[in-house]
Design a protein around this motif. Structure first.
Motif, PDB file in Angstrom:
ATOM      1  N   VAL A 180      31.305  24.295  42.016  1.00 55.28           N
ATOM      2  CA  VAL A 180      32.414  23.927  42.901  1.00 55.28           C
ATOM      3  C   VAL A 180      33.043  25.167  43.506  1.00 55.28           C
ATOM      4  N   ILE A 181      33.296  25.101  44.795  1.00 56.58           N
ATOM      5  CA  ILE A 181      34.166  26.098  45.427  1.00 56.58           C
ATOM      6  C   ILE A 181      35.377  25.347  45.920  1.00 56.58           C
ATOM      7  N   CYS A 182      36.525  25.731  45.402  1.00 49.25           N
ATOM      8  CA  CYS A 182      37.741  25.015  45.767  1.00 49.25           C
ATOM      9  C   CYS A 182      38.492  25.795  46.826  1.00 49.25           C
ATOM     10  N   ARG A 183      38.854  25.096  47.877  1.00 52.07           N
ATOM     11  CA  ARG A 183      39.710  25.673  48.886  1.00 52.07           C
ATOM     12  C   ARG A 183      41.135  25.291  48.441  1.00 52.07           C
ATOM     13  N   ALA A 184      41.898  26.300  47.983  1.00 51.50           N
ATOM     14  CA  ALA A 184      43.237  26.044  47.443  1.00 51.50           C
ATOM     15  C   ALA A 184      44.147  25.501  48.530  1.00 51.50           C
ATOM     16  N   HIS A 185      44.962  24.512  48.192  1.00 52.22           N
ATOM     17  CA  HIS A 185      45.933  24.036  49.183  1.00 52.22           C
ATOM     18  C   HIS A 185      47.020  25.087  49.360  1.00 52.22           C
ATOM     19  N   PRO A 186      47.308  25.469  50.610  1.00 52.71           N
ATOM     20  CA  PRO A 186      48.267  26.559  50.829  1.00 52.71           C
ATOM     21  C   PRO A 186      49.683  26.215  50.394  1.00 52.71           C
ATOM     22  N   ALA A 187      49.943  24.935  50.121  1.00 47.57           N
ATOM     23  CA  ALA A 187      51.298  24.586  49.675  1.00 47.57           C
ATOM     24  C   ALA A 187      51.529  24.919  48.204  1.00 47.57           C
ATOM     25  N   HIS A 188      50.477  25.076  47.416  1.00 45.51           N
ATOM     26  CA  HIS A 188      50.697  25.434  45.997  1.00 45.51           C
ATOM     27  C   HIS A 188      49.657  26.456  45.519  1.00 45.51           C
ATOM     28  N   PRO A 189      49.663  27.642  46.142  1.00 47.89           N
ATOM     29  CA  PRO A 189      48.664  28.657  45.792  1.00 47.89           C
ATOM     30  C   PRO A 189      48.831  29.200  44.377  1.00 47.89           C
ATOM     31  N   GLY A 190      50.070  29.270  43.885  1.00 46.90           N
ATOM     32  CA  GLY A 190      50.288  29.801  42.535  1.00 46.90           C
ATOM     33  C   GLY A 190      49.786  28.816  41.483  1.00 46.90           C
ATOM     34  N   THR A 191      50.096  27.552  41.666  1.00 44.38           N
ATOM     35  CA  THR A 191      49.571  26.510  40.780  1.00 44.38           C
ATOM     36  C   THR A 191      48.053  26.565  40.795  1.00 44.38           C
ATOM     37  N   SER A 192      47.488  26.704  42.000  1.00 39.34           N
ATOM     38  CA  SER A 192      46.031  26.741  42.146  1.00 39.34           C
ATOM     39  C   SER A 192      45.443  27.906  41.367  1.00 39.34           C
ATOM     40  N   GLU A 193      46.056  29.072  41.483  1.00 39.79           N
ATOM     41  CA  GLU A 193      45.508  30.231  40.776  1.00 39.79           C
ATOM     42  C   GLU A 193      45.565  30.040  39.269  1.00 39.79           C
ATOM     43  N   LEU A 194      46.689  29.539  38.771  1.00 42.08           N
ATOM     44  CA  LEU A 194      46.823  29.354  37.315  1.00 42.08           C
ATOM     45  C   LEU A 194      45.773  28.363  36.803  1.00 42.08           C
ATOM     46  N   VAL A 195      45.583  27.287  37.541  1.00 38.25           N
ATOM     47  CA  VAL A 195      44.595  26.291  37.115  1.00 38.25           C
ATOM     48  C   VAL A 195      43.182  26.878  37.224  1.00 38.25           C
ATOM     49  N   ALA A 196      42.925  27.616  38.281  1.00 38.08           N
ATOM     50  CA  ALA A 196      41.599  28.224  38.455  1.00 38.08           C
ATOM     51  C   ALA A 196      41.296  29.210  37.321  1.00 38.08           C
ATOM     52  N   ARG A 197      42.329  29.916  36.870  1.00 35.31           N
ATOM     53  CA  ARG A 197      42.107  30.852  35.759  1.00 35.31           C
ATOM     54  C   ARG A 197      41.753  30.099  34.474  1.00 35.31           C
ATOM     55  N   ALA A 198      42.305  28.928  34.304  1.00 35.36           N
ATOM     56  CA  ALA A 198      41.943  28.112  33.132  1.00 35.36           C
ATOM     57  C   ALA A 198      40.465  27.700  33.230  1.00 35.36           C
ATOM     58  N   ILE A 199      40.021  27.310  34.423  1.00 36.80           N
ATOM     59  CA  ILE A 199      38.603  26.940  34.591  1.00 36.80           C
ATOM     60  C   ILE A 199      37.719  28.143  34.325  1.00 36.80           C
ATOM     61  N   ARG A 200      38.133  29.289  34.860  1.00 36.94           N
ATOM     62  CA  ARG A 200      37.350  30.513  34.687  1.00 36.94           C
ATOM     63  C   ARG A 200      37.239  30.893  33.210  1.00 36.94           C
ATOM     64  N   GLN A 201      38.350  30.702  32.485  1.00 34.86           N
ATOM     65  CA  GLN A 201      38.317  30.983  31.044  1.00 34.86           C
ATOM     66  C   GLN A 201      37.305  30.067  30.351  1.00 34.86           C
TER      67      GLN A 201
END
Lengths: 526, 526
Positions: A180-201
Motif C-alpha cells: 500500500v502507498i497511502c496518500r495522506a489527507h492534508p487535513a490530518h498529516p500529523g495523525t497520518s504520520e503517527l499511524v504510518a509509524r505504527a504500521i512501519r513498526q
C-alpha cells in the motif's frame, strides 16, 4: 513518537523542499511541525519499492499476514493517546468519537486478520481431472484469488483513523497481499504520520519487505495524480468527494494500462417514512432523525440528506417536531475550513432553490468553521424539477420532501441517483408500501435499512458500503466489511500444476483445511 | 426456422431502412437474405424493453430461471442442423468443429442452469443480530448479489455459437438475472438470427417478459456505440480485438453514469519449453505445438503466439522439426475477408521486423481468404527491442524466441504484457526453473498451463479465461466458467428487513437450503 513532518518511504524518513502545516479547525491556528510535500521522484521511489515488495509479501503465509495485521493494531494501541490527541487537534472531532473510531480501526485490523487466517477469502476452486471423460479428458484445474499488486489508498477527511492511513482500504489491501502507498489527507498529516509509524513498526517487527507500506503527503492534487498514473500502481481506494473520485477514475481510465478506482463518493441516503410508522411514531422519528442528521456535524457518507413521505397532517407534525428539535442543536466545528465553506455554500444554494423553504436551523455562536444544522422542505414536484436537490451537501443539512400520492412517491424514487443507503421506517401495516418500493431500493442502493438510521456502518461480513454511481465508481463492490477485500483480488487458474508448486490453499492434501469449491460445490476439509 | 433478416426486438421482428449481406469467406459470395441495420431508435426501443424486463425477470425464482436456460438449450438442439449449416456458410468453420461448439454452447447453458438452481452464486451472507452487544447492539445484516441490470453483449467472430448470441456472456448475464441485448456480429448475421429465435422461443415457452432478450444487427461501430451509451445498459460483455474492446471501454467510462466493460481482447499466450522437457520430448513438443498453432486456422484467443526457450542444440532441433511440420500444413479459410487481410498484414509485419526470420510456412492453394501458417524466430535481445513483437496477430503465426541464459529469459518474461495464458512444458528436473517463473506467470496471466497447449478452454467452475490488461479490460474477472457470473452481479445488504420481505436466499428459515456465510463462516443448510 514525535512528529518529524517527513514522508515515510519504506523504512526511510524523507524530507521535502516544500512544506505545509495542518490547521486546527476550531481556531484556524497552524499546527506544528511543517509537513513535507512529496515530489514526483518520491512517488516513483515509493512505487518501485512497493513493486519490489509485491512478490515477497504475497508469498508470506496467511498466518504471518494475519499476525502482521494484528501487530499493526497493537502498535496503534500503544500509541493511541498520542494519535487521538493529535487527531483531535487536526479535526475538531471529540475525544469520545475518536476513541470509538480507534477501537473500530483496531477491530477492523483484527477482523481482517481473522479473515486472512481462515483463508476462504482466496476463494479456492478445484475441478479435479477427469482422465476418462469422452470425447476429451478434463485437466486438473485449480483457481485461487491473489492480490492485484500495489494499491494507492487515499485517506478520507471524515474518518481520520478508520478510513485513513490504517483504515478500511489499507487493511483490506494488505490482507489481500497488496503493498500500500497511502496518500495522506492534508487535513490530518500529523495523525497520518503517527499511524504510518505504527504500521512501519509492525513491518519491522514482522520482518517484512519495507516496500509493503509508504506514506506520501502534500497539498493539492499532484501527489495523487502521480500515484494513480504510476505504472506500478494496480488499483486505487478512495473515499471522498464526487469531484475527487471521478477525477481519479478519469486519470486511471486513460493510463496505458487502465486500472480500477474504487471511489466511495457519498450520497443523500433517502429515508422513507411509511404511513403507518409515521403515524404511530411521529415525534420519536422526528427526534431520532435530527439526532442522526446532526451527529458528527453531519459529516458522514451515510448522513440522511433527504426524507420522503406522503403529505398530510402527520407529516406536518413530523416537520414541526423536527424543526423544534433542530433549533436546539448547536453549530459545531467542521473538519476543515474548506469543508465548512463548501457546506455553507451548498446548504445556502439548496435553501435558495425555487420551491424550497427553511423550516429550522440550529444555534450558532459564530466561532470559526461551525456547521449550523439546517432543515429544509419542498414538494415532490419541485424536487423532481431541480436536479441540484439530488446532490449531496456534506454536512448537517437535510431536505424533507412531501408527495401528494403513492404514484408520485414512486416516480420520485425512480428519479433518484445511486445511493449508499435507502431507509424505510415501517410498521406491520406498511408491508405493501415497502414491497412496492423494495425493487427500486435494490436497484438504487447498496444497503437497505429498516427502522434505523443510515449513520452507523457495521464492519462485518454482510455489510455493503457501496452502491450504484454516483455513490461509488464501482457498484459491484463495498468499501466496508470483509467483502471489500474482493476489490483487490483477481483469479488465477492453475492447470495440471504439480502439487509441489501449488500454493497451500490449492494443495491436493488441503493443508490449510479450507472449505473449497470442488466441482462447483462447497466442500469442507476432510 | 427461416431467415427474415430482421432485428428481433423483444417478440417483434423489426425491418430496417438499410441492409447488409453476410459473405461466405470460402468464396467471397454474398449470402441471402439481406439483414437490417439497427437505427438509434431501434437501440432505444430494445433498451427500454430490457429496462422494463429487469424487475420482473430478476424476481423469477432460481428454478424458473434455470428452466429457462435449459429451454434455450433444447430450442437450440431442435434447430441445430439449420444453425450449423448456416454457421458453416458464414464462417468457413468445418461442420465437426461447429457441432462441437454447439455441444459446448448447450453444455454451457445447462452448467449455468445448474449453477442458478444451486443458488450459492448469489453469495448469501448473514450476520445475525446481536441485541446484547456492548457498547452498541448489532442489527441483523443480510447480503446477497443481484444482477446489475440490462447487459449489452457483443458476439465474437471466432466462436459463432459458444461466444456469440447464446454464448458465454449472454448465458451468464441471463443466469445473473440481467436482460440481454446482443449486438450480432456482422460476420454471421444468419447464425445470429437463428440462435436469437431459439432464445425468443424459450422466452415465450417460459412466459417471461419479452424484454429479456433482443438482437440488434448492423455493420460499422454505430450500433455498438449507441448501445454502450444508452442509460439503460448497465454492463457490457465483449470478446474481440484490442481496438474494439478499448474503444468501448473509453465510451463507457465517459458516460454520465460510467459502466464497466468486460472485454476479452486476446493475447500472445507465451509457451515456455523448460530445459529437461525440451530435451526429453523435442520432436513431440514440436509437432504438438504446430498442431495447436494451426488448429482452427489459429483463430483462438489462446493461440500460442510465442514460444520461449534457452538457445542451444535441442532448441534448434525443436525449430527444425516444427519448420518441417508446418511446411505440410495447408492454408485454410479464415473467418472473414477482413480477418484474413489483417492476418496477412500482421504476419508480414512481424516477418519484416529486424532480427526476425521466417523458419517455415504452410502450403497455399491461392483460394480466397486462406490463412497460411507461418513460423518465425528471433532472439530475446531482438524481441525486447521491438515492442511490435509483443502484440497479437490473430491467426496461425507464432514466434520462436531463444534466450542465451536464464537471466535473460526471466527479464524477457517480466517485459511481457498481460496474457490470458502462460504455459510451461516441464519435467521433474525443471521444478526449480518453473518455480523461478511462477511468480511472474501469476502476475501476468489468468491461467497457468502445465504440459498442455493453451488452445482448449474448459467451461467449469475453476476456469479463468481472463488476465491483466491488455488481455482483458478487467483483470479481476473471467469470461469463461461459472465465476464469469460475478461480472454481472452486485451486492445488496438488507438491515433488519422483515422476513416476509426478504428474498428466499436470505430468508431466516433458509428455504432454498443454501450454504451461506454466517458470521463469516460457510454454513450448510440444517
Amino acid at each position: 513518537m514525535t512528529l518529524s513532518g517527513t514522508l515515510l518511504i519504506g523504512q526511510r524518513d524523507v524530507g521535502g523542499d516544500t512544506h505545509f502545516h495542518a490547521i486546527n479547525p476550531a481556531t484556524n491556528a497552524h499546527l506544528e511541525p511543517a509537513f513535507a510535500c512529496a515530489t514526483s521522484a518520491d512517488v516513483d521511489t515509493a512505487c518501485r519499492l512497493a513493486s519490489d515488495a509485491f512478490d515477497p509479501y504475497r508469498a508470506v503465509s496467511f498466518e504471518k499476514r494475519a499476525v502482521f495485521l494484528e501487530r499493526i493494531a497493537s502498535c496503534l494501541a500503544k500509541n493511541a493517546d498520542a494519535i487521538i490527541a493529535r487527531a483531535g487537534a487536526e479535526t475538531a472531532l471529540p475525544e469520545g468519537r475518536l476513541r470509538g473510531e480507534m477501537g473500530r480501526t483496531m477491530g477492523q485490523l483484527r477482523l481482517f486478520a481473522t479473515l486472512v487466517r481462515q483463508g476462504e477469502w482466496s476463494q479456492p476452486r478445484i475441478d479435479p481431472a477427469l482422465p476418462d471423460r469422452t470425447p476429451m479428458p478434463r485437466a486438473d484445474l485449480r483457481q485461487r484469488r491473489i492480490g492485484v499488486g500495489p494499491v494507492a489508498v487515499f485517506g478520507a477527511s471524515n474518518f481520520p483513523l478508520a478510513f485513513s492511513v490504517a483504515g478500511g482500504d489499507t487493511v483490506c489491501a494488505l490482507a489481500a497481499g497488496c503493498p500500500v502507498i497511502c496518500r495522506a489527507h492534508p487535513a490530518h498529516p500529523g495523525t497520518s504520520e503517527l499511524v504510518a509509524r505504527a504500521i512501519r513498526q509492525a513491518i519491522q517487527d514482522c520482518a517484512l519487505h519495507e516496500g509493503v507500506f509508504s506514506l506520501l503527503g502534500g497539498i493539492g492534487h499532484e501527489v495523487g495524480e502521480w500515484l494513480v498514473k504510476h505504472p506500478a500502481i494496480m488499483s486505487v481506494g478512495f473515499t471522498g468527494s464526487y469531484a475527487g473520485g471521478t477525477a481519479l477514475a478519469a486519470i486511471a481510465a486513460q493510463r496505458a494500462v487502465p486500472i480500477p478506482v474504487f471511489a466511495e463518493m457519498g450520497s443523500i441516503n433517502p429515508v422513507y417514512l411509511c404511513p403507518q410508522a409515521l403515524s404511530a411514531r411521529t415525534e420519536t422519528l422526528a427526534r431520532e432523525f435530527v439526532g442522526s442528521l446532526t451527529m458528527g456535524v453531519g459529516q458522514f457518507c451515510t448522513n440522511p440528506g433527504i426524507v420522503i413521505a406522503l403529505e398530510g397532517e402527520t407529516f406536518e407534525a413530523f416537520v414541526h417536531t423536527a424543526a423544534q428539535d433542530i433549533a436546539t442543536r448547536p453549530a459545531m466545528t467542521m473538519l476543515t475550513p474548506d469543508i465548512h465553506a463548501a457546506y455553507d455554500a451548498g446548504a445556502g444554494k439548496l435553501a435558495r432553490c425555487p420551491g424550497v423553504t427553511v423550516v429550522g436551523q440550529g444555534t450558532d455562536d459564530g466561532a470559526p468553521n461551525r456547521g449550523r444544522p439546517m432543515l429544509l422542505r419542498t414538494t415532490a414536484a419541485d424536487f423532481m424539477r431541480e436536479s441540484i436537490l439530488r446532490h449531496e451537501v456534506f454536512g448537517p443539512v437535510s431536505l424533507l420532501v412531501s408527495c401528494p400520492d403513492i404514484t408520485t412517491l414512486h416516480a420520485l424514487s425512480e428519479s433518484l441517483e445511486g445511493q449508499l443507503t435507502m431507509t424505510l421506517h415501517m410498521d406491520d401495516g406498511d408491508i405493501d408500501f415497502a414491497r412496492m418500493l423494495l425493487p427500486v431500493f435494490e436497484r438504487k442502493a447498496g444497503r437497505i435499512v429498516v427502522n434505523a438510521w443510515p449513520t452507523g456502518v457495521e464492519v462485518s461480513p454482510a455489510m455493503v458500503h457501496g452502491g450504484p454511481f454516483p455513490a461509488t465508481t464501482d457498484t459491484r463492490t463495498t468499501s466496508v466489511g470483509t467483502a471489500s477485500i474482493e476489490r483487490f483480488l483477481r483469479p488465477v487458474c492453475y492447470q495440471d500444476l504439480p502439487d509441489i508448486l501449488l500454493p497451500p490453499e490449492l494443495g491436493r492434501a488441503n493443508p490449510l483445511g479450507l472449505t473449497r469449491l470442488v466441482d462447483g460445490r462447497p466442500q469442507a476439509a476432510a
